[in-house]
Design a protein around this motif. Structure first.
Motif, PDB file in Angstrom:
ATOM      1  N   THR A  98      -5.210  -5.519  21.925  1.00 14.93           N
ATOM      2  CA  THR A  98      -4.170  -5.819  21.161  1.00 14.93           C
ATOM      3  C   THR A  98      -4.078  -7.468  20.546  1.00 14.93           C
ATOM      4  O   THR A  98      -3.610  -8.492  21.538  1.00 14.93           O
TER       5      THR A  98
ATOM      6  N   ILE B 170       4.398  -4.284  23.525  1.00 17.55           N
ATOM      7  CA  ILE B 170       3.623  -3.723  25.086  1.00 17.55           C
ATOM      8  C   ILE B 170       5.015  -2.631  25.838  1.00 17.55           C
ATOM      9  O   ILE B 170       4.710  -1.945  26.294  1.00 17.55           O
TER      10      ILE B 170
ATOM     11  N   VAL C  10       4.835   1.098  24.271  1.00 15.91           N
ATOM     12  CA  VAL C  10       2.966   2.167  24.902  1.00 15.91           C
ATOM     13  C   VAL C  10       3.771   3.239  25.435  1.00 15.91           C
ATOM     14  O   VAL C  10       3.928   3.231  26.121  1.00 15.91           O
ATOM     15  N   THR C  11       3.635   4.261  24.314  1.00 17.93           N
ATOM     16  CA  THR C  11       3.551   5.710  25.327  1.00 17.93           C
ATOM     17  C   THR C  11       2.585   6.628  25.394  1.00 17.93           C
ATOM     18  O   THR C  11       2.216   7.641  26.040  1.00 17.93           O
TER      19      THR C  11
ATOM     20  N   LEU D 148      -2.418   5.780  26.455  1.00 18.65           N
ATOM     21  CA  LEU D 148      -3.556   4.931  26.532  1.00 18.65           C
ATOM     22  C   LEU D 148      -4.732   5.818  25.574  1.00 18.65           C
ATOM     23  O   LEU D 148      -4.962   6.553  26.334  1.00 18.65           O
TER      24      LEU D 148
ATOM     25  N   ASN E 255       1.781   0.747  32.531  1.00 19.30           N
ATOM     26  CA  ASN E 255       2.009  -0.473  32.099  1.00 19.30           C
ATOM     27  C   ASN E 255       2.767  -1.763  32.837  1.00 19.30           C
ATOM     28  O   ASN E 255       3.047  -1.615  34.109  1.00 19.30           O
TER      29      ASN E 255
ATOM     30  N   ILE F 283       1.503   6.174  31.549  1.00 21.61           N
ATOM     31  CA  ILE F 283       1.556   6.579  30.706  1.00 21.61           C
ATOM     32  C   ILE F 283       0.263   7.443  30.359  1.00 21.61           C
ATOM     33  O   ILE F 283      -0.370   7.143  31.594  1.00 21.61           O
TER      34      ILE F 283
ATOM     35  N   MET G 226      -4.110   0.604  23.276  1.00 21.62           N
ATOM     36  CA  MET G 226      -2.737   0.837  23.695  1.00 21.62           C
ATOM     37  C   MET G 226      -1.997   1.426  22.995  1.00 21.62           C
ATOM     38  O   MET G 226      -1.626   0.741  21.470  1.00 21.62           O
ATOM     39  N   GLY G 227      -1.499   2.903  23.152  1.00 21.70           N
ATOM     40  CA  GLY G 227      -0.725   3.077  21.909  1.00 21.70           C
ATOM     41  C   GLY G 227      -0.020   2.977  20.991  1.00 21.70           C
ATOM     42  O   GLY G 227       1.312   3.466  21.930  1.00 21.70           O
ATOM     43  N   VAL G 228       0.961   2.318  20.191  1.00 25.77           N
ATOM     44  CA  VAL G 228       2.388   1.746  20.152  1.00 25.77           C
ATOM     45  C   VAL G 228       3.298   2.416  18.988  1.00 25.77           C
ATOM     46  O   VAL G 228       3.230   2.245  17.521  1.00 25.77           O
TER      47      VAL G 228
ATOM     48  N   ASP H 211      -0.392   4.831  15.311  1.00 26.91           N
ATOM     49  CA  ASP H 211      -0.195   5.151  15.989  1.00 26.91           C
ATOM     50  C   ASP H 211       0.751   6.377  15.461  1.00 26.91           C
ATOM     51  O   ASP H 211       1.273   6.828  16.545  1.00 26.91           O
TER      52      ASP H 211
END
Length: 827
Positions: free
Chosen positions: A247, A253, A256-257, A259, A314, A321, A339-341, A348
């Motif tokens: 990332t 970080i 992040v909710t 991946l 995480n 997650i 990683m989805g933020v 995202d």
RNA sequence: GCCGAAGUGGCGGAACUGGCAGACGCACGGGACUUAAAAUCCCGCGGGAGUUAAAUCCCGUACCGGUUCGAUUCCGGUCUUCGGCACCA
């Protein structure tokens, strides 16, 4: 001299003589400074097109100009002669590609010579000649030796129409660069060049290339696509493995909710095995497989994903997650996992919104009340802000937090800073015949064995069958079957050939030593010439050829074969030639045949028009009437010279005595020398050939008027005429040579020294001063050149016109630009 | 979306370091030469007001604003066109 300008007699005559005299030969050992002028060599399609004419005319002017300025000029030409069209022609006409190619070369060479370009023909090379491709193969092996070549099975770009794989650079908008057929993916074992080893230096050194257009450098930067980030690991709940994630926004970080793995990620199958998620995941993957890169990753395409039933942890927040797979994650960039933020990334955000994933804020936008930190966001916030909901990092600005988080991860062994590139390794295998064979042999005992240098070149066989959709080399028994160079056992050859960009990545080096049979080029030959002082070509090669050539040069320098690390000091990207507002192309039916233009108007006219109609880097609109105008201009010069010759027949022009000239003689001389100044600057510094030619046109116009004056001085007229010819010689080499000889000069005009200007001729007794009041021009006056500012101001105040404009007002300021203008500021 | 380039007469384009906007060419108009035409040579040619004609004045370099004695040129913003990259994490 004949009365009429007859280009059809003149041009072939001089072309023949220049060729016989080897007039443009580059000297191998010379006291003169060197200049290497280079145009991108053509693919021998069979006919010169108008873009070639433009390209070669531009370089020819530069080469001729530099020669006249006393440089030892290398101006070579050759043929980028391998490639698919020859093979397609072979399939169609059942003629061998070699025959087709050499025939085309012969025709294009004839056309090129009819343009009167000053090439050193003794250095001509063709990449399909065994004497050339032997060294392409040798260079391949050199890269192999240095660990820069490897073979790998990968999902590669496949053009079904060309029946071959393609490099990433050759895929444009998801389609084959050549034939525009949509490209598909195919799992194949292929040869790659490790250009990524040079990604950093290829990027950094762009800063050294001051003589390159910003546009091209930007395109290369874009293509290389360097990014700085952090690679960190997310543990998988209930398992030993960890998922690596790359990332650039490690500061987010804590937000992040979810991946996301690329569907092709090696862990996916394992994670879903024997679960209720296995079936849908497999179905999703099948769907993805059928799609090409564009259909899957274009911004237009909606994001699509699937939860795979597993969770990860995480590394910093310890939060649980969910793991997803999605179409937009690519397996071959970064780690193939993202990683989805959602709160701080637009993509995202869209994904999370679609699948109802939480969108917690971790960076508070400046000016927003901290109390709002748990309120939902209307859109992703991607700017700078203050850390929130991020544990110990709360309150920091996100920039500082970025580094502190990276430090923390590194200290705990959970991650490290990493640089990633968009650039991928260069796939050079092609399943085609008409290219340089990859010099490799496969032996059952010894594995993959390089062909020893003494066995080069690996010649292309002739017992092949050309059939659409099949690699012809595999049909040649004599080629495929060989013996292992190491153990002597029966073995078979690699049947793929190299991407033709391999051949064109080093041709500019071969020109310095074109007939060397011992090595591709020697230090003695290449070092004095490299690098190329001026390279000219189309912008379509901004990434492909220009990036590969830079890579080759750097690698060959590292191997010790070169001293320079950049091939092209200065680059000029010429614009397209258009007609009716769009690029000339067969499909649009708006093509102009150079051969026809040369037959009708001559090469000199064609050259003048194409250089006069627009500055070189801009697109040029073709105009038949414009061509005629240039033809008229050359005729005008011819008549001027013919008339001059006739009136002076038998008489000798008296020597020029600058001191005794009348006003008009002085003005004529001044214009001659101003023109020298302008043309020298326009050609030498700015490459503005259009303004150089217009300056010469003005001088011609002025001489037409001057010669009619009863008191015209023949020496002044002669000086003007001869300078017109010499200045025009790089642009229109034939007509100037013919007139020059007609005026009785024994030596070629192209062997003349470039004229230097007589500063004294530029001085004027009287000059025009522009008078402004409040910045508006109100009057002009003639004053002696050496007038003092005070005297000038005094004179101005007496002028009625000025009085009128300043009457009843206060002059609050007087701005004087010496020799140019005076501006009175009034109120 | 990001990056790069460009926007000036009827057209291609020029104006180099902030100093006469439209060089040069094309197209067009007028004149000379010619029995005539072509070719050639000369002159004119951004828009408007003004005038028998001129002088002269005003407007004008995509648009809006700024800096400056002075802006096509520098700065800020907007629009348009072209080119490149584009879910690159």
């Amino acid at each position: 001299m004949q009365e009429k300008y007859s280009f059809s007699e003149i041009e072939p005559k001089w072309q023949k003589r220049w060729l016989e005299e080897k007039a443009w030969r580059a000297e191998e050992h010379s006291e003169k400074p060197k200049f290497y002028a280079l145009a991108m060599f053509p693919y021998p399609s069979g006919n010169l097109h108008i873009g070639h004419v433009r390209n070669y005319s531009i370089v020819d002017v530069i080469a001729r100009f530099k020669r006249m300025q006393g440089y030892n000029v290398l101006h070579p030409i050759g043929w980028d002669a391998f490639g698919l069209p020859a093979e397609n022609a072979a399939i169609k006409n059942q003629t061998p590609p070699a025959e087709w190619t050499w025939k085309n070369i012969a025709n294009m060479k004839r056309q090129l010579q009819s343009m009167g370009i000053s090439y050193d023909w003794e250095r001509e090379v063709a990449t399909c000649h065994p004497g050339y491709y032997k060294w392409t193969q040798w260079i391949f092996l050199e890269f192999y030796k240095h660990g820069l070549v490897y073979k790998k099975k990968a999902a590669v770009n496949w053009c079904p129409s060309c029946a071959t794989v393609l490099a990433n650079e050759q895929v444009v908008d998801g389609a084959c660069e050549r034939c525009e057929t949509p490209v598909t993916k195919k799992d194949l074992e292929q040869w790659f060049f490790k250009i990524t080893d040079y990604a950093d230096v290829l990027l950094d050194d762009l800063n050294k290339l001051e003589g390159w257009p910003e546009k091209v450098k930007a395109m290369q930067r874009n293509w290389i696509g360097r990014s700085e980030g952090v690679e960190t690991e997310f543990g998988i709940e209930g398992r030993e493995e960890r998922i690596k994630v790359y990332t650039t926004r490690i500061d987010t970080i804590f937000g992040v909710t979810y991946l996301v793995l690329a569907p092709e990620h090696p862990l996916v199958q394992e994670l879903v095995a024997n679960s209720k998620f296995e079936q849908p995941v497999m179905a999703f993957m099948d769907k993805m497989k059928g799609l090409n890169e564009i259909a899957r990753t274009s911004t237009e395409v909606e994001k699509e994903g699937l939860f795979i039933g597993k969770y990860c942890i995480n590394p910093l927040s310890g939060k649980r997650i969910p793991i997803w797979i999605a179409n937009y994650v690519l397996v071959d960039y970064g780690t193939g996992a993202v990683m989805g933020v959602p709160a701080h990334d637009e993509r995202d955000f869209a994904f999370a919104t679609k699948y109802n994933l939480p969108i917690p804020m971790v960076i508070l936008p400046p000016g927003m009340d901290a109390a709002a930190k748990d309120k939902p966001l209307a859109a992703a916030f991607t700017e700078e802000g203050t850390m929130v909901n991020s544990g110990e990092f709360d309150g920091l600005d996100n920039d500082t937090a970025w580094d502190q988080i990276a430090d923390a991860l590194e200290k705990r062994g959970l991650g490290e800073r990493k640089v990633n590139f968009r650039l991928r390794d260069w796939l050079i295998s092609r399943q085609r015949y008409w290219g340089a064979a990859i010099p490799m042999v496969y032996c059952e005992h010894c594995g993959t064995v390089p062909v020893p240098e003494k066995d080069l070149p690996v010649l292309l066989p002739e017992d092949v069958v050309f059939k659409a959709g099949e690699n012809p080399l595999t049909t040649s028994e004599s080629f495929v079957h060989t013996t292992c160079p190491t153990c002597g056992a029966p073995a078979h050859r690699e049947t793929d050939t190299m991407d033709t960009f391999m051949c064109s990545s080093w041709y500019y080096l071969r020109y310095t030593d074109p007939r060397n049979e011992e090595e591709p080029f020697s230090h003695e030959a290449v070092d004095p010439w490299m690098n190329v002082d001026q390279y000219v070509g189309g912008v379509e090669h901004a990434i492909l050829h220009l990036l590969y050539s830079r890579f080759f040069t750097k690698a060959l320098r590292d191997f010790g074969f070169l001293k320079v690390d950049e091939p092209f000091q200065n680059l000029l990207t010429q614009g397209m030639v258009c007609m009716d507002g769009s690029k000339m192309s067969k499909s649009k039916g708006n093509v102009v045949s150079p051969e026809e233009i040369i037959n009708r108007f001559g090469a000199d006219t064609a050259r003048i028009f194409i250089l006069f109609a627009a500055p070189p880097e801009r697109d040029l609109e073709w105009s038949e009437q414009g061509v005629e105008g240039c033809y008229r201009f050359l005729n005008r010069i011819w008549r001027l010279a013919a008339q001059y010759e006739a009136t002076l027949k038998g008489k000798k022009t008296p020597p020029l005595d600058p001191g005794s000239l009348d006003t008009e003689g002085k003005a004529m001389r001044r214009q001659t020398h101003l023109t020298i100044q302008r043309v020298t600057n326009d050609v030498g510094q700015r490459f503005n050939f259009n303004t150089a030619i217009s300056a010469i046109m003005e001088l011609v116009n002025a001489l037409y008027l001057y010669k009619e004056k009863p008191e015209a001085n023949p020496a002044v007229a002669k000086e003007a005429l001869e300078h017109i010819l010499v200045l025009l010689a790089p642009f229109a080499p034939h007509i100037t040579e013919e007139i020059w000889a007609g005026l009785g000069h024994a030596q070629s005009i192209h062997a003349q020294e470039w004229p230097s200007l007589d500063e004294a001729a530029l001085t004027q007794d009287e000059i025009t001063i522009v008078l402004q009041v409040n910045g508006k021009v109100r009057e002009r006056i003639q004053v002696p050149a050496e007038i003092s500012a005070a005297e000038l101001e005094k004179q101005i105040r007496t002028l009625p016109k000025i009085h009128e404009w300043t009457q009843g007002k206060e002059i609050i300021k007087v701005v004087t630009v010496p020799g140019k203008l005076v501006n009175l500021v009034v109120r």
